[in-house]
Write a protein that holds these residues in place. Structure first.
Motif, PDB file in Angstrom:
ATOM      1  N   GLN A 173      11.730  -9.117 -12.798  1.00  0.00           N
ATOM      2  CA  GLN A 173      11.460  -8.358 -11.593  1.00  0.00           C
ATOM      3  C   GLN A 173      10.082  -8.715 -11.059  1.00  0.00           C
ATOM      4  O   GLN A 173       9.116  -8.777 -11.823  1.00  0.00           O
ATOM      5  N   VAL A 174       9.994  -8.968  -9.778  1.00  0.00           N
ATOM      6  CA  VAL A 174       8.736  -9.299  -9.126  1.00  0.00           C
ATOM      7  C   VAL A 174       8.436  -8.236  -8.082  1.00  0.00           C
ATOM      8  O   VAL A 174       9.277  -7.911  -7.250  1.00  0.00           O
ATOM      9  N   HIS A 175       7.224  -7.713  -8.125  1.00  0.00           N
ATOM     10  CA  HIS A 175       6.801  -6.715  -7.150  1.00  0.00           C
ATOM     11  C   HIS A 175       5.812  -7.343  -6.179  1.00  0.00           C
ATOM     12  O   HIS A 175       4.876  -8.040  -6.600  1.00  0.00           O
ATOM     13  N   LEU A 176       6.036  -7.071  -4.907  1.00  0.00           N
ATOM     14  CA  LEU A 176       5.191  -7.628  -3.855  1.00  0.00           C
ATOM     15  C   LEU A 176       4.643  -6.482  -3.009  1.00  0.00           C
ATOM     16  O   LEU A 176       5.392  -5.579  -2.629  1.00  0.00           O
ATOM     17  N   VAL A 177       3.376  -6.545  -2.713  1.00  0.00           N
ATOM     18  CA  VAL A 177       2.746  -5.512  -1.883  1.00  0.00           C
ATOM     19  C   VAL A 177       1.999  -6.185  -0.740  1.00  0.00           C
ATOM     20  O   VAL A 177       1.032  -6.915  -0.973  1.00  0.00           O
ATOM     21  N   GLU A 178       2.464  -5.923   0.479  1.00  0.00           N
ATOM     22  CA  GLU A 178       1.801  -6.463   1.662  1.00  0.00           C
ATOM     23  C   GLU A 178       0.755  -5.483   2.186  1.00  0.00           C
ATOM     24  O   GLU A 178       0.894  -4.264   2.010  1.00  0.00           O
ATOM     25  N   SER A 179      -0.242  -6.014   2.846  1.00  0.00           N
ATOM     26  CA  SER A 179      -1.250  -5.200   3.510  1.00  0.00           C
ATOM     27  C   SER A 179      -1.871  -6.007   4.636  1.00  0.00           C
ATOM     28  O   SER A 179      -1.639  -7.215   4.745  1.00  0.00           O
ATOM     29  N   GLY A 180      -2.647  -5.313   5.468  1.00  0.00           N
ATOM     30  CA  GLY A 180      -3.368  -5.997   6.533  1.00  0.00           C
ATOM     31  C   GLY A 180      -2.812  -5.805   7.922  1.00  0.00           C
ATOM     32  O   GLY A 180      -3.411  -6.261   8.901  1.00  0.00           O
TER      33      GLY A 180
END
Length: 112
Positions: free
Chosen positions: A1-8
């Motif tokens: 499982q890969v977790h990705l968190v976007e921001s900006g």
């Protein structure tokens, strides 16, 4: 499982700039492709920019010369530098860790 968190993401005036970040729980050098996608209201999700594990980049025609995809040397963060933003760039932006992992998205709104 890969977790990705976007921001900006955020609100910016036409002609302005934003830099999106995507932090991954797994090394982004271990997948053959990372990409930034966007989805505007009423439209399908589309590829904006992508980068392979070898560093090869590709861009949608609509953003060529304005957007730049890059990654951190630590192999955990993907970036999208967006310049000369236009109202038609307004969308939710997602990063993808091939083949099937997506972040939650970050809203970009270009408006005066």
């Amino acid at each position: 499982q890969v977790h990705l968190v976007e921001s900006g993401g955020g609100l910016v005036q036409p002609g302005g700039s934003l830099t999106l970040s995507c932090v991954s729980s797994a090394s982004i050098l271990e997948t053959n492709f990372m990409g930034w996608y966007r989805q505007a209201p009423g439209k399908e999700r589309e590829l904006v920019a992508g980068i392979t594990n070898y560093g090869s980049r590709n861009y949608a025609d609509s953003v060529k010369g304005r957007f730049t995809i890059s990654r951190d040397d630590n192999g955990r963060t993907l970036y999208l530098q967006m310049n000369s933003l236009k109202s038609e760039d307004t969308a939710v932006y997602y990063c993808k860790y091939a083949p099937r992992y997506w972040g939650q998205g970050t809203q970009v709104t270009v408006s005066s």
